[in-house]
Design an enzyme around this catalytic site. Structure first.
Site, PDB file in Angstrom:
ATOM      1  N   THR A 284       0.712  -1.189  -0.160  1.00  0.00           N
ATOM      2  CA  THR A 284       0.053  -0.151   0.022  1.00  0.00           C
ATOM      3  C   THR A 284       0.893   1.183   0.090  1.00  0.00           C
ATOM      4  OG1 THR A 284      -1.592  -1.304   1.051  1.00  0.00           O
ATOM      5  CG2 THR A 284      -1.906   1.251   1.475  1.00  0.00           C
TER       6      THR A 284
ATOM      7  N   LYS B 273      -7.421   1.632  -3.114  1.00  0.00           N
ATOM      8  CA  LYS B 273      -7.002   1.307  -1.942  1.00  0.00           C
ATOM      9  C   LYS B 273      -7.525   2.356  -1.176  1.00  0.00           C
ATOM     10  CE  LYS B 273      -5.033  -0.979   1.482  1.00  0.00           C
ATOM     11  NZ  LYS B 273      -5.483  -2.383   2.059  1.00  0.00           N
TER      12      LYS B 273
ATOM     13  N   LYS C 194      -0.177   5.178   8.250  1.00  0.00           N
ATOM     14  CA  LYS C 194       0.569   5.386   6.759  1.00  0.00           C
ATOM     15  C   LYS C 194      -0.541   5.508   6.037  1.00  0.00           C
ATOM     16  CE  LYS C 194       1.644   1.695   4.857  1.00  0.00           C
ATOM     17  NZ  LYS C 194       1.257   0.946   3.856  1.00  0.00           N
TER      18      LYS C 194
HETATM   19  N1  LIG Z   1      -1.183  -6.718   7.375  1.00  0.00           N
HETATM   20  C1  LIG Z   1      -2.192  -6.515   6.643  1.00  0.00           C
HETATM   21  O1  LIG Z   1      -3.213  -6.907   7.369  1.00  0.00           O
HETATM   22  C2  LIG Z   1      -2.458  -5.688   5.498  1.00  0.00           C
HETATM   23  C3  LIG Z   1      -3.480  -5.603   4.937  1.00  0.00           C
HETATM   24  C4  LIG Z   1      -3.496  -5.011   3.623  1.00  0.00           C
HETATM   25  C5  LIG Z   1      -2.233  -4.603   3.204  1.00  0.00           C
HETATM   26  N2  LIG Z   1      -1.327  -4.291   4.084  1.00  0.00           N
HETATM   27  C6  LIG Z   1       0.095  -3.684   3.404  1.00  0.00           C
HETATM   28  O2  LIG Z   1       0.925  -4.580   2.720  1.00  0.00           O
HETATM   29  C7  LIG Z   1       2.437  -4.077   3.160  1.00  0.00           C
HETATM   30  C8  LIG Z   1       3.052  -5.087   3.938  1.00  0.00           C
HETATM   31  O3  LIG Z   1       2.399  -5.515   5.033  1.00  0.00           O
HETATM   32  P1  LIG Z   1       2.737  -6.431   6.243  1.00  0.00           P
HETATM   33  O4  LIG Z   1       1.752  -6.611   7.051  1.00  0.00           O
HETATM   34  O5  LIG Z   1       3.011  -7.594   5.513  1.00  0.00           O
HETATM   35  O6  LIG Z   1       4.069  -5.944   6.807  1.00  0.00           O
HETATM   36  P2  LIG Z   1       5.609  -6.558   7.641  1.00  0.00           P
HETATM   37  O7  LIG Z   1       5.093  -7.879   8.267  1.00  0.00           O
HETATM   38  O8  LIG Z   1       5.977  -5.491   8.383  1.00  0.00           O
HETATM   39  O9  LIG Z   1       6.530  -6.891   6.202  1.00  0.00           O
HETATM   40  C9  LIG Z   1       6.952  -5.835   5.675  1.00  0.00           C
HETATM   41  C10 LIG Z   1       7.985  -6.545   4.591  1.00  0.00           C
HETATM   42  O10 LIG Z   1       8.714  -5.604   3.901  1.00  0.00           O
HETATM   43  C11 LIG Z   1      10.000  -5.541   3.924  1.00  0.00           C
HETATM   44  N3  LIG Z   1      10.544  -4.345   4.003  1.00  0.00           N
HETATM   45  C12 LIG Z   1      10.244  -3.248   4.553  1.00  0.00           C
HETATM   46  N4  LIG Z   1      11.133  -2.297   4.292  1.00  0.00           N
HETATM   47  C13 LIG Z   1      11.903  -2.651   3.607  1.00  0.00           C
HETATM   48  C14 LIG Z   1      13.096  -2.077   2.881  1.00  0.00           C
HETATM   49  N5  LIG Z   1      13.406  -0.909   2.837  1.00  0.00           N
HETATM   50  N6  LIG Z   1      13.817  -2.973   1.810  1.00  0.00           N
HETATM   51  C15 LIG Z   1      13.452  -4.318   2.045  1.00  0.00           C
HETATM   52  N7  LIG Z   1      12.450  -4.918   2.506  1.00  0.00           N
HETATM   53  C16 LIG Z   1      11.792  -4.323   3.244  1.00  0.00           C
HETATM   54  C17 LIG Z   1      10.410  -6.252   5.349  1.00  0.00           C
HETATM   55  O11 LIG Z   1      11.575  -6.801   5.581  1.00  0.00           O
HETATM   56  P3  LIG Z   1      11.809  -7.431   7.181  1.00  0.00           P
HETATM   57  O12 LIG Z   1      11.519  -8.569   7.344  1.00  0.00           O
HETATM   58  O13 LIG Z   1      13.525  -7.493   7.019  1.00  0.00           O
HETATM   59  O14 LIG Z   1      11.571  -6.414   8.236  1.00  0.00           O
HETATM   60  C18 LIG Z   1       8.936  -7.309   5.497  1.00  0.00           C
HETATM   61  O15 LIG Z   1       9.487  -8.427   4.496  1.00  0.00           O
HETATM   62  C19 LIG Z   1       2.090  -2.934   3.599  1.00  0.00           C
HETATM   63  O16 LIG Z   1       2.298  -1.810   2.696  1.00  0.00           O
HETATM   64  C20 LIG Z   1       0.558  -2.851   4.418  1.00  0.00           C
HETATM   65  O17 LIG Z   1       0.300  -1.552   4.510  1.00  0.00           O
HETATM   66  C21 LIG Z   1      -1.148  -5.164   4.923  1.00  0.00           C
END
Ligand SMILES: NC(=O)c1ccc[n+]([C@@H]2O[C@H](COP(=O)([O-])OP(=O)(O)OC[C@H]3O[C@@H](n4cnc5c(N)ncnc54)[C@H](OP(=O)(O)O)[C@@H]3O)[C@@H](O)[C@H]2O)c1
Length: 290
Positions: free
Chosen positions: A98, A173, A241
């Site tokens: 997102t 979104k 965010k």
């Molecule tokens: N969780 C939900 O329910 C949900 C629902 C809809 C949409 N989203 C969206 O989906 C996205 C991911 O969410 P998530 O819940 O999966 O988050 P998360 O568990 O915090 O995972 C984020 C991922 O991105 C990687 N990452 C972050 N910054 C990075 C960078 N600068 N370089 C390389 N890798 C990086 C992290 O690596 P590390 O493992 O090394 O930290 C991790 O693999 C976000 O944009 C969120 O808003 C989430």
């Protein structure tokens, strides 16, 4: 079977990438910034892990990403070791982060210049949707690239829809998040009122969820809100965010977001009191503790 890559194995990316193997039978190379998650993924699903996003992208027909925010997406695409350095001509980059529509348009233009396509494809459905392969995916970009990517995205989605040109997925979104923010505050106020009035709040939920007040949040979060449970779901800091991105866009297009602005301030309160990782339904805690 296609050669694919997946960058970002977080709460969402880990299971999404897994479905590409389990349901699609594809050959998947993964990259994760912290190595342990990539190792765990490979030991669960097979496939290969790469040391950088660029190495993961090499030779892949579709490269997926699901990282945090705009700067993270910029780093894994345009950075020195970013995937764009090694994308094959004619390949497709599908981003599930997102992020802003502005960055999606920038990356799509850059991809075109380099001979491949970029689709912005944020998702809705949360952790459970990712784990069950039942996400809703809203896509912006080139229609021909969309048609090629859709059957592959469908391995982890129940609905995949092209919304328009580059950025249209991210704009959709934003609509989703604007609708959720106000609704969750309403649900919090209703349930807090029920508790103060001495009603059986769960019984009230059972009754009104069969009427006009029904919503996904009421069905899936109502009872945990009454139980004061928030250690799951979609994190408050991710919502903050997402709303920041909505406000930046609204400034450009002139849309008024008065209620969303108020609720964003309430989310700031929740985050300040240590709730940054709580589920977004934790808005009710502000009211119950007032
Ligand atoms: N969780 C939900 O329910 C949900 C629902 C809809 C949409 N989203 C969206 O989906 C996205 C991911 O969410 P998530 O819940 O999966 O988050 P998360 O568990 O915090 O995972 C984020 C991922 O991105 C990687 N990452 C972050 N910054 C990075 C960078 N600068 N370089 C390389 N890798 C990086 C992290 O690596 P590390 O493992 O090394 O930290 C991790 O693999 C976000 O944009 C969120 O808003 C989430």
């Amino acid at each position: 079977m296609s050669k694919l890559a997946f960058i970002g194995l977080g709460v969402m990316g880990f299971p999404m990438a897994g479905h590409l193997v389990a349901r699609g039978g594809h050959e998947v190379t993964v990259y994760n910034r912290s190595r342990a998650k990539a190792e765990a993924w490979v030991s669960k699903h097979g496939g290969r892990m790469a040391e950088t996003p660029a190495k993961a992208a090499e030779g892949a027909s579709i490269v997926f990403s699901c990282v945090g925010d705009d700067p993270d997406l910029r780093e894994v695409t345009l950075g020195a070791n970013g995937a764009f350095q090694k994308m094959a001509k004619g390949a497709i980059f599908v981003d599930h982060t997102t992020a802003s529509a502005k960055l999606a348009r920038e990356l799509a233009a850059e991809a075109k210049k380099r001979g491949f396509e970029f689709l912005d494809a944020p998702v809705s459905g949360g952790q459970a949707g990712a784990e069950n392969g039942q996400l809703t995916v809203m896509v912006g970009g080139d229609p021909a690239a969309f048609e090629r990517a859709k059957p592959v995205i469908s391995h982890f989605a129940k609905a995949v829809t092209l919304m328009g040109g580059s950025g249209a997925g991210q704009l959709t979104k934003m609509v989703n998040q604007i609708c959720i923010a106000g609704l969750l505050q309403g649900l919090s106020e209703g349930l807090n009122f029920a508790l103060k009035a001495g009603l059986d709040a769960k019984l009230a939920l059972d009754v009104i969820s069969k009427g006009a007040a029904q919503s996904w949040q009421m069905e899936n979060r109502g009872k945990t809100m009454v139980d004061d449970k928030f250690d799951f779901g979609f994190a408050v800091d991710w919502m903050r965010k997402d709303l920041r991105i909505c406000f930046e866009t609204a400034k450009e297009n002139g849309a008024q977001l008065p209620i969303t602005q108020l609720v964003a301030g309430y989310y700031d309160d929740v985050s300040k009191t240590g709730g940054g990782r709580w589920d977004t339904s934790s808005l009710i805690r502000r009211l119950r503790r007032a």
